[in-house]
Scaffold this motif. Structure first.
Motif, short mmCIF file in Angstrom:
data_model
loop_
_atom_site.label_atom_id
_atom_site.label_comp_id
_atom_site.label_asym_id
_atom_site.label_seq_id
_atom_site.Cartn_x
_atom_site.Cartn_y
_atom_site.Cartn_z
N ALA A 163 0.84 -1.20 0.00
CA ALA A 163 0.00 0.00 0.00
C ALA A 163 0.88 1.25 0.00
O ALA A 163 1.85 1.34 0.74
N LEU A 164 0.52 2.20 -0.84
CA LEU A 164 1.28 3.44 -0.94
C LEU A 164 0.77 4.50 0.03
O LEU A 164 1.47 5.46 0.31
N LEU A 165 -0.46 4.32 0.50
CA LEU A 165 -1.10 5.31 1.37
C LEU A 165 -1.51 4.70 2.69
O LEU A 165 -1.74 3.49 2.77
N ASN A 166 -1.61 5.54 3.71
CA ASN A 166 -2.31 5.15 4.91
C ASN A 166 -3.46 6.13 5.11
O ASN A 166 -3.65 7.05 4.30
N VAL A 167 -4.25 5.95 6.16
CA VAL A 167 -5.43 6.78 6.35
C VAL A 167 -5.06 8.25 6.47
O VAL A 167 -5.67 9.13 5.84
N ALA A 168 -4.08 8.56 7.30
CA ALA A 168 -3.70 9.96 7.53
C ALA A 168 -3.22 10.62 6.24
O ALA A 168 -3.61 11.76 5.95
N SER A 169 -2.39 9.94 5.46
CA SER A 169 -1.88 10.54 4.23
C SER A 169 -2.99 10.68 3.18
O SER A 169 -2.99 11.64 2.41
N LEU B 44 -5.18 5.53 12.01
CA LEU B 44 -4.60 6.61 11.21
C LEU B 44 -3.40 6.14 10.39
O LEU B 44 -3.12 6.71 9.32
N THR B 45 -2.70 5.13 10.87
CA THR B 45 -1.52 4.62 10.15
C THR B 45 -1.84 3.35 9.37
O THR B 45 -0.93 2.73 8.82
N MET B 46 -3.10 2.97 9.31
CA MET B 46 -3.51 1.75 8.59
C MET B 46 -3.25 1.89 7.10
O MET B 46 -3.72 2.85 6.47
N PRO B 47 -2.49 0.98 6.49
CA PRO B 47 -2.26 1.06 5.04
C PRO B 47 -3.57 0.88 4.27
O PRO B 47 -4.43 0.10 4.67
N ILE B 48 -3.70 1.61 3.17
CA ILE B 48 -4.88 1.51 2.32
C ILE B 48 -4.47 1.10 0.92
O ILE B 48 -3.87 1.90 0.19
N THR C 293 -12.85 0.33 4.55
CA THR C 293 -11.83 1.30 4.98
C THR C 293 -12.41 2.37 5.90
O THR C 293 -12.05 2.45 7.08
N TRP C 294 -13.34 3.17 5.39
CA TRP C 294 -13.74 4.37 6.12
C TRP C 294 -14.75 4.11 7.22
O TRP C 294 -14.91 4.94 8.14
N SER C 295 -15.42 2.97 7.20
CA SER C 295 -16.30 2.63 8.32
C SER C 295 -15.50 2.43 9.60
O SER C 295 -16.01 2.61 10.71
#
Length: 240
Positions: free
Chosen positions: A2-8, A87-91, A102-104
């Motif tokens: 994953a290139l992103l996490n929740v915060a990013s 917040l640091t969970m990879p997406i 994801t967003w739930s």
């Protein structure tokens, strides 16, 4: 990987959406602090409103995930770790727009601080679901009114002359900013009255409840001020 996490992902949405609206300015160098701050807030509100729609559509999933998180983190008063983990969970890109997967999780995690968000019979659930359904169009309207040269549409007979008129923008914006501010005030009072802060440290309640909700109090004050000026002046000069 994953290139992103929740915060990013949230940060990129806010930066990209704010830049997109700023690019519509006739003169980008003319942006004021009021315009920039309300663009940021309105785009944040749009993002949260989409998450609030996820809240309403996935409440049963949120309820089940909350039970799992509560069993894991509540016994050791370790809710802070759950928030940091979210917040640091990879997406993965395939799940970037997935409300259910994801967003739930935003709401099941926040429910560790306020269980009303996993209860579809609570005020917190309904005020946020309602805000999600009703505040996206007004937020976009306010953004457009701030960055477009609305005088170009004043003498036309098109729908834009009505929608972007100072009277319409001022009334709709005033209603929206009051709605979200009043809802926040009642929510915070409910949180305190029901003593949902008990068992949590002052720091974590201040961060995850106090500061986050205060954005929907202080920024709407600026929004209400700007809408009153629009109605008083009959134009959008407050943003210039």
């Amino acid at each position: 990987m994953a290139l992103l996490n929740v915060a990013s992902a949230i940060a990129i949405f806010l930066l990209a959406s704010t830049y997109a609206f700023l690019s519509l300015l006739p003169s980008p160098t003319s942006v004021t602090l009021l315009t920039l701050s309300l663009l940021f807030f309105n785009n944040l509100n749009i993002f949260i409103a989409m998450c609030e729609i996820v809240l309403g559509l996935n409440i049963l999933t949120i309820k089940e995930d909350y039970k799992r998180l509560h069993a894991k983190y509540a016994p050791g008063n370790n809710e802070w770790s759950a928030c940091v983990k979210f917040l640091t969970m990879p997406i993965p890109l395939s799940q970037l727009c997935s409300g259910k997967h994801t967003w739930s999780k935003m709401w099941s995690t926040y429910s560790l601080y306020d269980p009303s968000y996993q209860n579809h019979e609570s005020f917190g659930f309904f005020i946020d679901f309602g805000n999600g359904l009703s505040t996206i169009p007004p937020s976009i309207l306010m953004n457009l009114a701030m960055v477009l040269d609305t005088t170009r549409y004043a003498d036309s007979n098109s729908w834009s002359s009505t929608v972007l008129s100072p009277l319409f923008v001022g009334c709709v914006g005033l209603a929206m900013y009051w709605q979200v501010m009043y809802g926040t005030i009642i929510y915070v009072l409910s949180f305190m009255f029901n003593r949902r802060y008990e068992g949590k440290s002052t720091l974590e309640v201040s961060l995850f409840v106090g500061i986050s909700n205060s954005l929907w109090f202080f920024f709407p004050i600026a929004g209400i001020y700007s809408c009153v000026c629009i109605l008083r002046d009959g134009n959008m000069s407050v943003f210039r």
